[in-house]
Design an enzyme around this catalytic site. Structure first.
Site, PDB file in Angstrom:
ATOM      1  N   ASP A 478       0.830  -1.203   0.000  1.00  0.00           N
ATOM      2  CA  ASP A 478       0.000   0.000   0.000  1.00  0.00           C
ATOM      3  C   ASP A 478       0.869   1.261   0.000  1.00  0.00           C
ATOM      4  O   ASP A 478       2.090   1.207   0.273  1.00  0.00           O
ATOM      5  CB  ASP A 478      -0.871  -0.039   1.267  1.00  0.00           C
ATOM      6  CG  ASP A 478      -2.173   0.725   1.123  1.00  0.00           C
ATOM      7  OD1 ASP A 478      -2.312   1.508   0.164  1.00  0.00           O
ATOM      8  OD2 ASP A 478      -3.052   0.548   1.986  1.00  0.00           O
ATOM      9  N   ASP A 548     -10.662   2.150  -3.207  1.00  0.00           N
ATOM     10  CA  ASP A 548     -11.205   1.924  -1.863  1.00  0.00           C
ATOM     11  C   ASP A 548     -12.719   2.013  -1.870  1.00  0.00           C
ATOM     12  O   ASP A 548     -13.360   1.720  -0.868  1.00  0.00           O
ATOM     13  CB  ASP A 548     -10.661   2.983  -0.892  1.00  0.00           C
ATOM     14  CG  ASP A 548      -9.329   2.552  -0.304  1.00  0.00           C
ATOM     15  OD1 ASP A 548      -8.910   1.419  -0.560  1.00  0.00           O
ATOM     16  OD2 ASP A 548      -8.719   3.362   0.410  1.00  0.00           O
TER      17      ASP A 548
HETATM   18  C1  DGJ Z   1      -5.827   1.837   2.013  1.00  0.00           C
HETATM   19  C2  DGJ Z   1      -6.197   0.635   1.209  1.00  0.00           C
HETATM   20  O1  DGJ Z   1      -6.663   1.010  -0.043  1.00  0.00           O
HETATM   21  C3  DGJ Z   1      -7.224  -0.182   1.994  1.00  0.00           C
HETATM   22  O2  DGJ Z   1      -7.659  -1.259   1.226  1.00  0.00           O
HETATM   23  C4  DGJ Z   1      -6.594  -0.636   3.269  1.00  0.00           C
HETATM   24  O3  DGJ Z   1      -5.532  -1.519   2.995  1.00  0.00           O
HETATM   25  C5  DGJ Z   1      -6.099   0.555   4.067  1.00  0.00           C
HETATM   26  N1  DGJ Z   1      -5.263   1.410   3.265  1.00  0.00           N
HETATM   27  C6  DGJ Z   1      -5.330   0.118   5.291  1.00  0.00           C
HETATM   28  O4  DGJ Z   1      -4.766   1.156   5.950  1.00  0.00           O
END
Ligand code: DGJ
Length: 732
Positions: A478, A548
């Site tokens: 990430d 997200d």
């Molecule tokens: C952002 C990601 O896009 C989410 O899926 C998740 O992993 C969060 N970060 C965790 O902090």
């Protein structure tokens, strides 16, 4: 496929059975662009395409007043002599002059395609698949050597390009702009398409008619970003999904970029793409070199679906690498939306156990497993397991998940640190920060200076050890904030212009080391969703978390927009809970599955909380995806009806041999007493009979008459209400 050199006219013809790209040496000695488009027959001399004419106010070349670069199409335009359109590169000589005018020196034609060390790039599997032209230019005044590289592929209507600079002179030279590709087109009758958005609404297609002046997008955020994507299309006004001419230009790179079209006063277009020149400068001492990232240029006469299908196949087969390249992706269950950071080993095992019961193959533990990470204000950077949550460590949990017969995956965010972390307390100097100025936070975190060896070694050691200990099968990498105050404490003032680029090179290097150590590890890249979903990342991580925003209606749009530039096998897509955590919307679980199938597919919720009926549906979805994922992820994807222009969305995937297909349609809102509507299918074999929903249809009738998608045929709002969708399998 060939690269033909005509020595007498000094012209090069790069051609395969689909496209032609013709370069000729212009009267001032530099390479000019004579043609790019659908294949045309070879000819020894096309010098008639070089313009010699005088226009008022025009500047000519020294000793050739009737020859102006401004009236000609150039391969790699400089600024400052007779062409005052925006340049593809700029070099500052030690005397302060920006003028540069390199001329053709030599060329080489190679079989195959050389690698670009340290950078992601297209590749060949055998050297008969492609040919590469290396054109070397030299500037007799400042000594700069520029090697323009062009690869033509046998099987794709594609040219890839990159540029290598070498200081062959005696004094220091500073590169202030070094784009990867420039294409001069003879007219501007194009609609420019860009893919823009923000967190949670990535890659919305935006259409703009080109006209005089500059149309541009870019990123100065240190990553390609959700705001704009390093991929643009120029299409003719009458081009649609199924027919018409279009050009696509994509950068195989994940950092700052600029994509720009300049329409000049004579109605010609200069299209360029590369590293954003703002905040970029690269000093070359005598003998030193600089390599730009690679850009991909696609031409199609088969509409936007044709263009996308070329990129999908090219990226799947000749950009993604290694073990997972074309393997069907494991169906995963991720705990993020189920627990956020509030979990214990017991609660995780309960969720994973239910996943196993549903037939899920990979369990992914998301954020919150390390350091003091109970919320997003602390712990980031401390890549040591939190024993209060996971007493047996990562290896203990992984062993139990493996024991259930599932693969185990883990979330990391290596490039970042919370100020409230042991790592930051020990190494406050490890972050990117402007000297003497406050350090900005984003999601309570700062960005590590990835260009530092000590930072890289720490991260490599921690990631390597964790992957090894847990026998980890999958990593979600990430990156949750944009880079600000991009200043590296270890670099001299004149080296600061390198930091953004060196940052992303260091990210690539870390990926490369881990891939080398663990060749069967599956990486999913992520940057708060799709903020770094670009062609560069696909070289390392064959899939990326698409957004997200997991709401099915929103996802329909995001996945539709993403499909213009990227294969659906590269887009992470999950079924999540309702009411949806981003929109509060309630979509039927069938529709959530019907959208998520068209990606890597997985779940992101606590399956224990579903009703028995919903859980039965989950089991059916897992079984369906296991049966059809090879077709869905490996087939030819067609966009049929855009969710950006109406209440409906439809798309389909057809197997390479056209014997099978999966068609899906979605309707956002239920309309009362609507008119009848059909969607025409595509890509089928017209004369083949396909079985679907208990009867047989010829491919031709499905493509010409279409499939009825009228709303609410049963008049039962429970069954056919808002967010209705269907997936139909066609077996030929
Ligand atoms: C952002 C990601 O896009 C989410 O899926 C998740 O992993 C969060 N970060 C965790 O902090």
């Amino acid at each position: 496929m060939d690269i033909i050199y005509h020595a007498e006219s000094r012209q090069f013809h790069l051609t395969n059975d689909q496209v032609s790209y013709i370069i000729g040496i212009l009267p001032n000695g530099e390479p000019g662009q004579l043609y790019f488009g659908a294949r045309i027959p070879d000819s020894k001399d096309r010098s008639y395409l070089i313009n010699r004419e005088f226009r008022a106010m025009m500047v000519g070349m020294p000793d050739q007043e009737d020859f102006s670069l401004e009236m000609n199409r150039r391969e790699y335009p400089s600024f400052g002599t007779s062409d005052l359109r925006l340049p593809a590169y700029e070099v500052l000589s030690s005397n302060g002059s920006h003028v540069s005018c390199p001329v053709y020196d030599s060329h080489e034609i190679l079989k195959g395609k050389p690698d670009l060390p340290g950078l992601p790039a297209l590749y060949t599997e055998d050297e008969e698949e492609a040919k590469t032209l290396l054109l070397t230019l030299k500037d007799p005044v400042n000594g700069m050597e520029i090697v323009l590289s062009y690869t033509i592929f046998r099987d794709y209507p594609v040219i890839s390009r990159s540029v290598f600079f070498k200081n062959g002179g005696k004094e220091e030279l500073r590169i202030e702009r070094a784009l990867s590709i420039s294409l001069d087109l003879p007219d501007h009758d194009y609609v420019w398409m860009q893919f823009s958005g923000a967190w949670g609404r990535e890659k919305t297609p935006v259409h703009k008619k080109l006209s005089e002046g500059v149309t541009a997008i870019g990123s100065l955020r240190g990553h390609s970003s959700a705001n704009h994507n390093p991929f643009v299309i120029l299409r003719r006004e009458n081009t649609d999904e199924f027919q018409g001419e279009a050009l696509g230009m994509a950068l195989i790179y994940s950092g700052n970029f600029l994509a720009q079209a300049e329409v000049d006063t004579y109605g010609t277009t200069r299209l360029m793409l590369g590293i954003h020149p703002d905040r970029f400068s690269w000093i070359l001492k005598p003998g030193e070199g600089f390599q730009t990232p690679e850009a991909v240029l696609v031409h199609t006469a088969a509409g936007l679906n044709g263009l996308s299908q070329t990129l999908h196949s090219l990226y799947r087969k000749r950009l993604s690498r290694g073990y997972w390249k074309e393997r069907p992706r494991p169906i995963l269950l991720n705990n993020w939306e189920a627990t956020l950071m509030d979990f214990t080993e017991e609660s995780i095992l309960k969720i994973a156990g239910k996943g196993k019961e549903a037939g899920i193959e990979l369990f992914v533990l998301d954020d919150g497993w390390f350091g003091a990470r109970d919320d997003d204000t602390k712990g980031l950077g401390d890549w040591y397991v939190n024993k209060a949550k996971l007493p047996g460590g990562i290896e203990g949990l992984a062993e139990k998940i493996h024991g259930m017969g599932m693969k185990f995956g883990l979330w990391v965010e290596p490039e970042m640190v919370n100020p409230d972390s042991d790592l930051y307390r020990a190494h406050p100097d490890w972050v990117l920060a402007a000297p003497g100025r406050p350090r900005s936070l984003g999601r309570h975190q700062m960005v590590l200076d990835m260009t530092r060896e000590d930072v890289q070694e720490y991260l490599y050691e921690r990631l390597h050890a964790t992957i090894l200990e847990g026998k980890i099968d999958y990593i979600k990498w990430d990156m949750n904030r944009t880079i600000s105050e991009c200043f590296s404490a270890l670099k001299a003032p004149e080296e600061q212009g390198k930091v953004y680029h060196q940052y992303i090179l260091a990210v690539y290097r870390l990926y490369e080391r881990l891939i080398g150590d663990f060749p069967e590890l599956l990486f999913e890249s992520c940057a708060s969703g799709g903020s770094r979903l670009d062609a560069g990342m696909l070289y390392y991580a064959p899939q990326a978390w698409g957004s997200d925003d997991t709401d099915a209606v929103e996802r329909m749009r995001i996945q539709y927009g993403t499909s213009y530039g990227y294969p659906i096998s590269s887009v992470g897509s999950h079924v999540s809970e309702c009411p949806n955590q981003q929109t509060g919307r309630n979509c039927p679980i069938t529709t959530r599955g019907n959208v998520a199938y068209f990606g890597t597919f997985g779940f992101e919720l606590d399956l224990n909380k579903l009703t028995d009926e919903e859980f039965e549906e989950v089991k059916k979805q897992v079984a369906f995806m296991k049966q059809y994922r090879e077709l869905i992820q490996g087939g030819r994807f067609y966009r049929l009806a855009s969710p950006f222009t109406g209440n409906q969305c439809a798309w389909m995937v057809v197997s390479e041999d056209r014997s099978r297909a999966v068609f899906a349609f979605y309707r956002s809102l239920c309309r009362v007493n609507p008119g009848r509507k059909r969607v025409k299918l595509a890509g089928l074999d017209a004369d083949r009979l396909y079985k679907a929903e208990g009867r047989e249809y010829y491919g031709g009738e499905l493509m010409e008459i279409g499939w009825e998608v009228t709303s609410a045929p049963s008049w039962d709002p429970e069954k056919d209400g808002d967010f209705y969708s269907r997936v139909i399998v066609l077996e030929g």
